[in-house]
Motif scaffolding. Sequence first.
Motif, PDB file in Angstrom:
ATOM      1  N   PHE A  60       0.846  -1.194   0.000  1.00  0.00           N
ATOM      2  CA  PHE A  60       0.000   0.000   0.000  1.00  0.00           C
ATOM      3  C   PHE A  60       0.883   1.244   0.000  1.00  0.00           C
ATOM      4  O   PHE A  60       1.752   1.397   0.855  1.00  0.00           O
ATOM      5  N   THR A  61       0.668   2.145  -0.950  1.00  0.00           N
ATOM      6  CA  THR A  61       1.478   3.355  -1.053  1.00  0.00           C
ATOM      7  C   THR A  61       0.588   4.591  -1.014  1.00  0.00           C
ATOM      8  O   THR A  61      -0.603   4.528  -1.303  1.00  0.00           O
ATOM      9  N   ASP A  62       1.195   5.701  -0.653  1.00  0.00           N
ATOM     10  CA  ASP A  62       0.435   6.959  -0.634  1.00  0.00           C
ATOM     11  C   ASP A  62       1.394   8.100  -0.349  1.00  0.00           C
ATOM     12  O   ASP A  62       2.508   7.882   0.156  1.00  0.00           O
ATOM     13  N   GLU A  63       0.965   9.301  -0.668  1.00  0.00           N
ATOM     14  CA  GLU A  63       1.710  10.490  -0.282  1.00  0.00           C
ATOM     15  C   GLU A  63       0.768  11.424   0.460  1.00  0.00           C
ATOM     16  O   GLU A  63      -0.443  11.388   0.255  1.00  0.00           O
ATOM     17  N   LYS A  64       1.334  12.243   1.321  1.00  0.00           N
ATOM     18  CA  LYS A  64       0.515  13.171   2.097  1.00  0.00           C
ATOM     19  C   LYS A  64       1.312  14.422   2.412  1.00  0.00           C
ATOM     20  O   LYS A  64       2.519  14.355   2.640  1.00  0.00           O
ATOM     21  N   THR A  65       0.611  15.551   2.422  1.00  0.00           N
ATOM     22  CA  THR A  65       1.202  16.813   2.845  1.00  0.00           C
ATOM     23  C   THR A  65       0.667  17.146   4.230  1.00  0.00           C
ATOM     24  O   THR A  65      -0.545  17.210   4.435  1.00  0.00           O
ATOM     25  N   PHE A  66       1.578  17.315   5.175  1.00  0.00           N
ATOM     26  CA  PHE A  66       1.220  17.613   6.554  1.00  0.00           C
ATOM     27  C   PHE A  66       1.390  19.101   6.817  1.00  0.00           C
ATOM     28  O   PHE A  66       2.305  19.740   6.298  1.00  0.00           O
ATOM     29  N   ALA A  67       0.518  19.639   7.646  1.00  0.00           N
ATOM     30  CA  ALA A  67       0.596  21.044   8.060  1.00  0.00           C
ATOM     31  C   ALA A  67       0.628  21.100   9.577  1.00  0.00           C
ATOM     32  O   ALA A  67      -0.001  20.269  10.249  1.00  0.00           O
ATOM     33  N   PRO A  68       1.351  22.063  10.168  1.00  0.00           N
ATOM     34  CA  PRO A  68       1.479  22.114  11.631  1.00  0.00           C
ATOM     35  C   PRO A  68       0.174  22.444  12.341  1.00  0.00           C
ATOM     36  O   PRO A  68       0.053  22.203  13.540  1.00  0.00           O
ATOM     37  N   ASP A  69      -0.828  22.975  11.598  1.00  0.00           N
ATOM     38  CA  ASP A  69      -2.099  23.295  12.246  1.00  0.00           C
ATOM     39  C   ASP A  69      -3.075  22.129  12.165  1.00  0.00           C
ATOM     40  O   ASP A  69      -4.222  22.252  12.563  1.00  0.00           O
TER      41      ASP A  69
END
Length: 201
Positions: A10-19
């Motif tokens: 299983f693969t994926d990408e994600k953008t995380f934000a500090p809020d």
Amino acid sequence: DRDFWNTVIFTDEKTFAPDEHGQLHVYRPRSTRYETRHVVQLQHSGRINCSAWGWVSASGVGELVRIDGRFNSQKYLDILNNVLMPSLQNRIIAATDIPFVHDRSPIHTATVIRERLQQQPMLSPVPWPSKGADLNPIENVWGLMVREWQPGHHRNGDDMWNHMQEVWTDVGRTDICRRLIQSMPDRINEVVSQHGHWTHY
């Protein structure tokens, strides 16, 4: 069946934000948590973020890669060629025709990606619905990273990346991935019963 899902990458990408944050406490009628009217989608400032790509399987976590700048099909191709395929060759003896999951984002369905996968007998993409986030167990791993944010401690991308690596390593020391992936038949059944709306996964 569960035996099949135990073989899937299983693969994926994600953008995380500090809020981003973990749980929100709200009042709603019992047994209505995942109804569309009780789901809040958040808008983030986008000024500070950190993007990553990763893969997991029933045997645990694979590689976690930081994505610098805007993610596109060329960067994804580089990840497939230089991260995913080599790591599978090192970990899996019979590294051919391995079923793997990525969603149907335009990056994943770009011509250069489709052609590469057709040329590569190692990876066999699993047919995936256009809206299938609840089905991918790696989303739960991303969720663990968000739930463990320490408010005020992640002021820049490097802080966030260090935190993500720590959580990723911690997950790898447990059987979380195996348990998540063994839930695949139940996830599918719940998505069907919810007519494609949110599930408790």
